[in-house]
Structures are given as C-alpha cells and as structure tokens.
Design a protein around this motif. Structure first.
Motif, PDB file in Angstrom:
ATOM      1  N   ALA A   1      16.289 -56.301  32.457  1.00 34.66           N
ATOM      2  CA  ALA A   1      14.928 -56.461  31.899  1.00 34.66           C
ATOM      3  C   ALA A   1      14.001 -56.862  33.035  1.00 34.66           C
ATOM      4  O   ALA A   1      14.360 -57.706  33.853  1.00 34.66           O
ATOM      5  N   ALA A   2      12.817 -56.259  33.067  1.00 33.49           N
ATOM      6  CA  ALA A   2      11.891 -56.541  34.172  1.00 33.49           C
ATOM      7  C   ALA A   2      11.206 -57.887  33.950  1.00 33.49           C
ATOM      8  O   ALA A   2      10.723 -58.515  34.871  1.00 33.49           O
ATOM      9  N   LEU A   3      11.141 -58.348  32.674  1.00 36.94           N
ATOM     10  CA  LEU A   3      10.366 -59.554  32.375  1.00 36.94           C
ATOM     11  C   LEU A   3      11.223 -60.520  31.550  1.00 36.94           C
ATOM     12  O   LEU A   3      11.800 -60.134  30.529  1.00 36.94           O
ATOM     13  N   TRP A   4      11.350 -61.753  32.046  1.00 41.82           N
ATOM     14  CA  TRP A   4      12.042 -62.781  31.270  1.00 41.82           C
ATOM     15  C   TRP A   4      11.020 -63.780  30.738  1.00 41.82           C
ATOM     16  O   TRP A   4      10.173 -64.262  31.505  1.00 41.82           O
ATOM     17  N   LEU A   5      11.084 -64.062  29.439  1.00 40.92           N
ATOM     18  CA  LEU A   5      10.196 -65.074  28.846  1.00 40.92           C
ATOM     19  C   LEU A   5      11.099 -66.151  28.233  1.00 40.92           C
ATOM     20  O   LEU A   5      11.755 -65.906  27.214  1.00 40.92           O
ATOM     21  N   LEU A   6      11.176 -67.298  28.887  1.00 41.21           N
ATOM     22  CA  LEU A   6      12.147 -68.321  28.462  1.00 41.21           C
ATOM     23  C   LEU A   6      11.397 -69.568  28.000  1.00 41.21           C
ATOM     24  O   LEU A   6      10.617 -70.142  28.775  1.00 41.21           O
ATOM     25  N   ASP A   7      11.617 -69.966  26.728  1.00 43.03           N
ATOM     26  CA  ASP A   7      10.919 -71.126  26.172  1.00 43.03           C
ATOM     27  C   ASP A   7      11.848 -72.344  26.227  1.00 43.03           C
ATOM     28  O   ASP A   7      12.815 -72.430  25.481  1.00 43.03           O
TER      29      ASP A   7
ATOM     30  N   GLU B   1      13.020 -63.034  15.044  1.00 38.00           N
ATOM     31  CA  GLU B   1      12.044 -62.705  16.098  1.00 38.00           C
ATOM     32  C   GLU B   1      12.698 -61.857  17.186  1.00 38.00           C
ATOM     33  O   GLU B   1      12.063 -60.969  17.756  1.00 38.00           O
ATOM     34  N   LEU B   2      14.002 -62.046  17.417  1.00 36.19           N
ATOM     35  CA  LEU B   2      14.674 -61.181  18.403  1.00 36.19           C
ATOM     36  C   LEU B   2      14.784 -59.762  17.870  1.00 36.19           C
ATOM     37  O   LEU B   2      14.605 -58.785  18.603  1.00 36.19           O
ATOM     38  N   LEU B   3      15.040 -59.634  16.568  1.00 34.88           N
ATOM     39  CA  LEU B   3      15.104 -58.284  15.975  1.00 34.88           C
ATOM     40  C   LEU B   3      13.729 -57.626  16.046  1.00 34.88           C
ATOM     41  O   LEU B   3      13.602 -56.431  16.281  1.00 34.88           O
ATOM     42  N   ALA B   4      12.680 -58.452  15.886  1.00 37.17           N
ATOM     43  CA  ALA B   4      11.315 -57.904  15.978  1.00 37.17           C
ATOM     44  C   ALA B   4      11.025 -57.477  17.410  1.00 37.17           C
ATOM     45  O   ALA B   4      10.180 -56.618  17.656  1.00 37.17           O
TER      46      ALA B   4
ATOM     47  N   SER C   1      10.955 -53.175  25.240  1.00 38.42           N
ATOM     48  CA  SER C   1      12.233 -52.787  25.857  1.00 38.42           C
ATOM     49  C   SER C   1      12.315 -53.257  27.301  1.00 38.42           C
ATOM     50  O   SER C   1      13.363 -53.174  27.910  1.00 38.42           O
ATOM     51  N   ARG C   2      11.192 -53.796  27.842  1.00 40.25           N
ATOM     52  CA  ARG C   2      11.286 -54.254  29.245  1.00 40.25           C
ATOM     53  C   ARG C   2      11.420 -55.768  29.327  1.00 40.25           C
ATOM     54  O   ARG C   2      11.420 -56.317  30.420  1.00 40.25           O
ATOM     55  N   LEU C   3      11.523 -56.449  28.150  1.00 36.21           N
ATOM     56  CA  LEU C   3      11.546 -57.918  28.266  1.00 36.21           C
ATOM     57  C   LEU C   3      12.757 -58.516  27.545  1.00 36.21           C
ATOM     58  O   LEU C   3      13.356 -57.897  26.663  1.00 36.21           O
ATOM     59  N   GLN C   4      13.118 -59.721  28.007  1.00 36.51           N
ATOM     60  CA  GLN C   4      14.119 -60.522  27.295  1.00 36.51           C
ATOM     61  C   GLN C   4      13.427 -61.839  26.936  1.00 36.51           C
ATOM     62  O   GLN C   4      12.736 -62.423  27.777  1.00 36.51           O
ATOM     63  N   TYR C   5      13.584 -62.282  25.703  1.00 39.25           N
ATOM     64  CA  TYR C   5      12.871 -63.483  25.232  1.00 39.25           C
ATOM     65  C   TYR C   5      13.908 -64.473  24.701  1.00 39.25           C
ATOM     66  O   TYR C   5      14.821 -64.086  23.955  1.00 39.25           O
ATOM     67  N   VAL C   6      13.772 -65.732  25.142  1.00 37.82           N
ATOM     68  CA  VAL C   6      14.623 -66.787  24.558  1.00 37.82           C
ATOM     69  C   VAL C   6      13.684 -67.843  23.984  1.00 37.82           C
ATOM     70  O   VAL C   6      12.902 -68.457  24.715  1.00 37.82           O
ATOM     71  N   GLY C   7      13.726 -67.991  22.660  1.00 39.81           N
ATOM     72  CA  GLY C   7      12.846 -68.970  22.003  1.00 39.81           C
ATOM     73  C   GLY C   7      13.532 -70.324  21.881  1.00 39.81           C
ATOM     74  O   GLY C   7      14.566 -70.579  22.501  1.00 39.81           O
TER      75      GLY C   7
ATOM     76  N   GLY D   1      24.814 -77.389  23.433  1.00 40.65           N
ATOM     77  CA  GLY D   1      24.731 -76.881  24.809  1.00 40.65           C
ATOM     78  C   GLY D   1      25.398 -75.519  24.930  1.00 40.65           C
ATOM     79  O   GLY D   1      24.853 -74.583  25.519  1.00 40.65           O
ATOM     80  N   GLN D   2      26.562 -75.375  24.296  1.00 38.54           N
ATOM     81  CA  GLN D   2      27.271 -74.086  24.384  1.00 38.54           C
ATOM     82  C   GLN D   2      26.461 -73.000  23.692  1.00 38.54           C
ATOM     83  O   GLN D   2      26.344 -71.873  24.183  1.00 38.54           O
ATOM     84  N   ARG D   3      25.858 -73.361  22.546  1.00 43.14           N
ATOM     85  CA  ARG D   3      25.059 -72.333  21.838  1.00 43.14           C
ATOM     86  C   ARG D   3      23.882 -71.906  22.712  1.00 43.14           C
ATOM     87  O   ARG D   3      23.554 -70.732  22.837  1.00 43.14           O
ATOM     88  N   ARG D   4      23.291 -72.922  23.421  1.00 43.20           N
ATOM     89  CA  ARG D   4      22.159 -72.588  24.289  1.00 43.20           C
ATOM     90  C   ARG D   4      22.614 -71.664  25.429  1.00 43.20           C
ATOM     91  O   ARG D   4      21.946 -70.690  25.765  1.00 43.20           O
ATOM     92  N   ARG D   5      23.811 -71.971  25.969  1.00 41.53           N
ATOM     93  CA  ARG D   5      24.305 -71.123  27.075  1.00 41.53           C
ATOM     94  C   ARG D   5      24.565 -69.707  26.565  1.00 41.53           C
ATOM     95  O   ARG D   5      24.280 -68.708  27.243  1.00 41.53           O
ATOM     96  N   LEU D   6      25.044 -69.600  25.340  1.00 40.68           N
ATOM     97  CA  LEU D   6      25.282 -68.265  24.756  1.00 40.68           C
ATOM     98  C   LEU D   6      23.942 -67.544  24.598  1.00 40.68           C
ATOM     99  O   LEU D   6      23.807 -66.358  24.936  1.00 40.68           O
ATOM    100  N   ALA D   7      22.919 -68.284  24.157  1.00 40.68           N
ATOM    101  CA  ALA D   7      21.589 -67.670  24.001  1.00 40.68           C
ATOM    102  C   ALA D   7      21.084 -67.200  25.365  1.00 40.68           C
ATOM    103  O   ALA D   7      20.538 -66.098  25.498  1.00 40.68           O
ATOM    104  N   LEU D   8      21.300 -68.020  26.412  1.00 34.94           N
ATOM    105  CA  LEU D   8      20.815 -67.638  27.752  1.00 34.94           C
ATOM    106  C   LEU D   8      21.630 -66.471  28.299  1.00 34.94           C
ATOM    107  O   LEU D   8      21.098 -65.587  28.975  1.00 34.94           O
ATOM    108  N   ALA D   9      22.929 -66.426  27.964  1.00 31.58           N
ATOM    109  CA  ALA D   9      23.755 -65.311  28.461  1.00 31.58           C
ATOM    110  C   ALA D   9      23.182 -63.986  27.988  1.00 31.58           C
ATOM    111  O   ALA D   9      23.305 -62.947  28.653  1.00 31.58           O
ATOM    112  N   ARG D  10      22.469 -64.032  26.877  1.00 29.55           N
ATOM    113  CA  ARG D  10      21.918 -62.785  26.313  1.00 29.55           C
ATOM    114  C   ARG D  10      20.968 -62.107  27.312  1.00 29.55           C
ATOM    115  O   ARG D  10      20.874 -60.883  27.361  1.00 29.55           O
ATOM    116  N   ILE D  11      20.265 -62.913  28.163  1.00 35.55           N
ATOM    117  CA  ILE D  11      19.276 -62.269  29.041  1.00 35.55           C
ATOM    118  C   ILE D  11      19.970 -61.500  30.159  1.00 35.55           C
ATOM    119  O   ILE D  11      19.347 -60.676  30.816  1.00 35.55           O
TER     120      ILE D  11
END
Lengths: 229, 60, 221, 220
Positions: D152-158, C81-84, D76-82, D137-147
C-alpha cells in the motif's frame, strides 16, 4: 407568520360553517357525510406531509442542506397527527355505514400503514445521541418509505379486492356535488395553511435549539481550554 | 325538537359527526399548543444563555 | 466478484461457528408457530385455514430477530469501516452479508416451514407452494431488513426499532406470499402471485443494497 | 515530489467545527506525526484522509487528483488501522489475517505474505490460536500485521502504539522505516511519543492550535 395564523383560522372557520350548517345532508348517508369534511382533507394532508418529508430528506442528503433536515423532522409530527385524524374520522364514518369501528378497507388500511411509517421515522429520528446521525438516518428512511408507499397501496388494494367484505358504500361516498365541494376545499386549504404555520413554529424552535447546543459546546470547550492552559 | 336540537342531533348521527370533529380539533390543537410552548421555552433558554455569554464577554 | 464471495464465505463461517443468531431465529419461529394452537384453539380446520398466515407472519418476525445485528457486530469491532475501505463497492459488501445471512437463517426457516405446516393441520398440497413462496419472499425480507439494520447502526433501541421500520415495508411480500399459498389451497393458479413476489425481489435486489450502503456510509462518517 | 496533499481542509462533526484551514504536503517516503490532545481531530483527519468522511471545506488530493473523485482507486492504495482491531474472536489468528490479505490482494495466494506479516510482529507462534484468547497487545499486533499483507502506498495509523509492548513498538518502527524506504507515505496519530529513529525523521503536524471554536448559529 401572523398571516398564516389568520388564514388558517379563517379558512377552517369558513369550511366548518359551510360544512356543518349550509351544505345539504347526503341522500343515502344523511348527516354522517359531514365527517368527510374532516376525513378527506386530513387524508390528503397525511400524504402531502409524507411527500414533503421525503422531498426535504432527499434535498438534505443530496445537497447536505441542514435546514432541509430540520424541515423534514418538523413535518413528521404534523403528518402523523393528520394521519391519526384521518384514521379516527374514517373509523367514526365507517361505524354508521358498516356497523363496525374498523374495516380493512383498502384506503383505511393504507392510511394505517402510513401511520406506522410516520411512527418509524419519528422513533428513528429520536434514537441517536448524535443529532447529525439521527437526521441522516431518518432521511434515508423517509426516502425508502416514500418509494414503498405506492407498492404498499398496490398490494393493499389487491389484497382488499381479494378479501372483499360486503362493503356497500365506498368511504368517499357518492360523487361530490358542488355545494359539498366548497367546504371540502376550504377545509383542505385551511389544513394546508395550518401545516405551514406549525411547521414554521417547529422549525424556529429547532433552529434556536441548535444555537443553544452550539453555545453549550463553546462553554464546555472554553472551560476545558481554561483548565488545560 | 327545536331547530338547534335538530342541528345538534345531526340526523341521528351526532355520536359520530361531533366526535370526529372533536378529535380533529383536539389533535391539531394539542400539536399547535405543544409546538408554541416548546418554542417559547427554547427562546427563553436561548436568551438566558446569550445574556450570560454576553456578561462573561464584558467581564473578561 | 471474488471478493464478494470471500466476504460471503467469511460471514458464513462466522455464522456456523457462532451459530447463535440463526439458531435462535429458527427456534423462535418454531416456538411462535407452536403457540398459536394454544391461542386460537386446536380445532383442525380452523388452524388449516389460518395456517399459511401464521407461518408467514412468524417467519417475517423471526427474520427481523436475526437481522438486527447484521452490521452491528462488524460496526462494534471495527470491521465495518475496514470493509468500507476494501477495494470493492460497499454495495457488494452489503449483498455478500445479506446473502450469508439469508443462507444461515432463512434457509433453515424454509426447511422448518413444511414441518410446522403439518403441525397446523395444513393440507399436504400447500407444502410445495409454501416453500416456493418463502424461497421467493424471504430474500426480499432480508434485503429490506438489511436497510433497516444499516439505519439503526449505533442507535440506542436497535432491535425494537428494526421491526418498526421494516415490517410496514414488508407488508406487500406478506400479502402476496400468503396469497400464493391460499391460491394453491383453493386450486386457483398461484403463478401470478409468484411472479409478483419475483418482481418485488428483482426490484429490491438493486435498490436495497444501495440504500443500505448509503446508510452505512453516513453511519461511518 | 509531493504526492499526498491537503489544502485548507475544514471538518465539522455534529455541531462542532473540529478544525479548519488545515493543510499538509507529503512526498514519497515521508512520515507525518499527528499530535495534540484527545478530541483535537487527529482521528477525524485520518478518517478524512482515508475517505471515510468528506471534509466540509478544502480538498485532499493524491497525485493531484481529489481522493473523493475516485474513491475505489484511493481505497486500494491505502491501509488504515483505527482504534478498533477488527479481530473476530471465533476465527484463528491466521484466518483473521488471511481474510484481510486475500481481500486486499489481487488473487495471488497470500500465503507467504501472511507468514511474513505474522513473523514481523512476532505472532507466528500464535498462528492457529482462536483470537478470543489473545490479549489486547496481541490483538493490536494482529491488527498492525494487516498493513504488511498487501502493498500500500499510504498508511493511515490511528494511535498504533496503543497497548503495545516495547518489542512491538520496535517492530512497528521497523515496519514504518522499510515502508518509507521504498517510497511509502505514512500518517500516524499518537499522543504518546513514538520512540526510536522514526520519531526523529518524522514531520509533525500539531492539531492543537488548528482546533477552531464552534461557530455560533451554524446549523450543520
């Protein structure tokens, strides 16, 4: 619906009486040519159903029309049955002519591949828990499959001429004289009305099943709602 | 060889003509029967659910 | 284009580090070919006659084996989904992944094919046409397989399903692939077969990524 | 000036109407908290906002333009963390983050941005560690570091705070504040309250009432 039932039975009965009793045997193949009255209409319907399936799938994906998905999914088993009949009768027709049950004749082989495409669709449509995913996935496959049918036909024809077995008689026999054409058309139209008849039955079944799922969901949620409130 | 037996023998091809018609009849018949039976079962299930939902609505 | 190569490099690095998928596919290919003499008998000119057919059919099935998890791994860990959502078309992502898969899996298959051909007593002059036919044919198989792999994302019977969906579609490639090798064997001009294989590839290049991307989009909905 | 709006958004998943008639308006620097029980459509709404799926009814717009009209520009204006962390076990922490950084950024070398993002979530010590040794927890922090690696003008964090320790939640708070400070919009779904200052200035959209009953007989 009842008129569909009556016209199907009437047409097929007429086709059979003409085909089996009144039309003459073929001067070369004798009475075995009568298998044509089942084989050719079934082959036509096999292709017709696959085209209908691909068309409905395209409509469903482009206009997000749920009913088109239901129609495509209801068509698949009917098309598969017609393909199976075409294969079985083709093999039975081939035996007296070529002495073997199966001949890698171009048309029979393409029909066999079409049968696999049907199986692929049916299995894919049933391979997902989420019904919507199953419908959309199968729809894409129906379209991709449909695009490939002519390519496969072209390749199989080429391949068949390459390894041409000494098949004297082509499967569809000599040019069809009028007395044979009538039963053939009657059977073809009869098969077509059969298709719409069974399609209607299966679609009603699917629509009711949709209602059942909705009712079940509502029951589950209202139960959850009661528990949490 | 009465005319009926002649008809049955299909010019010697009886072993091929009748089975192909039989297979066609069986396949189409089975599909029809299965579809009808499934529709009847679904209809019954739907009625049961709807009447049940109806009763609950009247109770609450 | 830069981003597409980026994804291609990442997938290659993953394939090399983890290696299991493509190695398993090549091993399956070698073993499957080696099985045939036990089945049809070791008699040399029989094997020579059906050799190219055996090689092509087993190569086809080996690539199905490897293609099964093309998108499933990324789907499971959330990368898909990130690649998408990445700033490049999903079709480009699909092409990158197919190319990476083809390099990691199909190239070793092609490298192994001539050796296995000798195992089947195939005459030396078919080795070059065999390699060329595989070079032209396997990308189309990977493209078709990618559509199948996208369709079965998240389905229950993934692996078996992929072969059932894709093998019928791959029959034209098989016919002309083996045809090319047999034409070379009989000294006939093999060029028309190569041209048809190239035509299939040129047709599949735009259509398959588009179909696979459509399938992925509705899988992610 | 509102930039990110949704009016009368409706969504159906499977045969269930997840929600309908849902609207929101977000201006620069604002933060929206999505609350509600599981299955109330928080994740679904975030995926609609990201453009992963299309709503059955209503429109989601950015600066007045429907996000479905220009999907690539919106992406291209958003960062998404699922829910999933998208971390490849065979790659090291730096390689994982580096891949997403160079994918998101336009060519300029992401080196510095990666270091800052790792430092922001206290991951700099684990830079060369293969990710398969990381804890949840570390994997989650790595995922969050991605934003943080690409503007990015818009953050969508789940549910970003899932499996995070207090220090990491603080870091997330801080990141959200600075994102808001320079005009970024964030939509965060969480069923456990976000601690600290962010929670006070955030607007809340509770999805529980908006959850609709499935309409009997729909075939969708």
């Amino acid at each position: 619906m009842p008129w569909l039932q009556r016209s199907t039975l009437g047409l097929i009965a007429a086709g059979l009486t003409l085909g089996l009793f009144l039309s003459p045997p073929d001067y070369q193949q004798g009475d075995s040519v009568r298998i044509m009255y089942v084989h050719v209409p079934a082959a036509w319907m096999a292709l017709f159903c696959y085209t209908a399936m691909a068309g409905a799938s395209a409509a469903a994906l482009v206009w997000r029309h749920a009913l088109a998905h239901v129609a495509a999914r209801a068509t698949a088993p009917i098309g598969a049955s017609f393909t199976f009949i075409a294969l079985a009768s083709g093999s039975l027709w081939g035996k007296p002519m070529w002495g073997t049950w199966w001949v890698w004749d171009a048309r029979l082989t393409s029909m066999l591949v079409l049968f696999f495409l049907y199986l692929g669709y049916i299995v894919l449509a049933g391979a997902f828990d989420d019904r919507e995913r199953a419908q959309k996935s199968a729809a894409v496959l129906a379209i991709v499959g449909f695009v490939n049918v002519p390519i496969i036909k072209f390749s199989v024809d080429w391949w068949n001429t390459l390894h041409q077995p000494a098949s004297v008689l082509k499967i569809d026999g000599p040019s069809i004289d009028p007395s044979m054409l009538a039963p053939l058309l009657l059977m073809a139209i009869g098969f077509a009305t059969y298709y719409f008849w069974v399609l209607a039955i299966r679609m009603q079944d699917e629509i009711m099943a949709g209602k059942i799922r909705a009712l079940r969901l509502r029951r589950a949620e209202s139960e959850a709602g009661d528990r949490s409130s | 060889m009465t005319p009926f037996q002649a008809f049955l023998s299909m010019g010697g091809y009886a072993g091929y003509v009748w089975p192909s018609f039989a297979i066609a009849a069986l396949a189409l018949g089975a599909l029809l029967f299965a579809s009808l039976r499934s529709r009847k079962a679904t209809a019954a299930e739907l009625d049961a659910l709807e009447t049940q939902a109806g009763e609950e609505a009247s109770e609450t | 284009m830069r981003r597409t190569l980026l994804i291609l490099r990442r997938d290659l690095r993953l394939a090399l580090r983890q290696g299991s998928d493509s190695f398993a596919a090549v091993m399956f290919f070698v073993m499957a070919v080696a099985l045939f003499p036990f089945g049809v008998g070791p008699e040399p000119n029989m094997l020579a006659r059906i050799g190219s057919g055996i090689l092509w059919v087993t190569a086809l099935m080996a690539s199905m084996l490897a293609l099964e998890r093309l998108f499933q791994n990324d789907y499971d860990d959330g990368s898909l989904e990130l690649l998408a959502l990445a700033p490049l078309p999903l079709e480009a992502v699909v092409i990158a992944k197919i190319a990476a898969h083809w390099i990691a899996t199909a190239l070793p298959l092609i490298a192994a094919a001539p050796v296995l051909a000798l195992l089947l007593h195939a005459p030396a002059e078919i080795l070059a046409p065999l390699a060329l036919a595989l070079l032209l044919g396997t990308p189309t198989i990977s493209l078709l397989g990618a559509v199948g792999a996208a369709l079965i994302i998240g389905s229950r019977r993934g692996g078996v399903l992929l072969s059932l969906l894709v093998l019928p579609l791959a029959i034209p490639v098989l016919i002309f692939g083996v045809g090319a090798v047999e034409a070379a064997l009989m000294g006939l001009p093999a060029r028309p077969y190569f041209l048809v294989l190239a035509a299939f590839l040129l047709a599949a290049l735009p259509l398959c990524p588009w179909a696979a991307a459509a399938a992925i989009r509705q899988a992610l909905e | 000036m509102t930039r990110f709006t949704g009016d009368d958004v409706a969504c159906v998943r499977g045969e269930r109407t997840v929600f309908f008639g849902l609207s929101f308006q977000l201006g620069a620097g604002e933060l929206l908290l999505l609350t509600g029980p599981n299955g109330s459509g928080k994740s679904t709404l975030l995926r609609l906002m990201a453009g992963l799926s299309r709503p059955i009814g209503g429109r989601i717009q950015w600066d007045g333009e429907d996000i479905a009209a220009e999907p690539e520009r919106h992406r291209s204006r958003l960062q998404y963390v699922g829910h999933a962390d998208a971390v490849k076990p065979q790659l090291s922490v730096k390689e994982n983050l580096g891949f997403w950084a160079s994918l998101a950024r336009d060519g300029v070398s992401p080196g510095a941005a990666i270091e800052d993002a790792l430092a922001a979530f206290g991951m700099e010590a684990l830079r060369d560690m293969p990710s398969r040794f990381l804890s949840a927890g570390q994997r989650r922090r790595l995922a969050l570091a991605r934003i943080l690696v690409a503007p990015a003008a818009l953050w969508l964090l789940d549910e970003p705070a899932a499996s995070l320790d207090d220090a990491a939640v603080q870091a997330l708070d801080h990141a959200l504040q600075s994102h808001g400070a320079n005009g970024g919009i964030a939509v965060v779904s969480t069923h456990i309250g976000l601690a600290g200052e962010t929670a006070t200035r955030a607007r809340v959209l509770d999805l529980t009432p908006a959850r609709a009953r499935p309409v009997v007989g729909t075939l969708a």
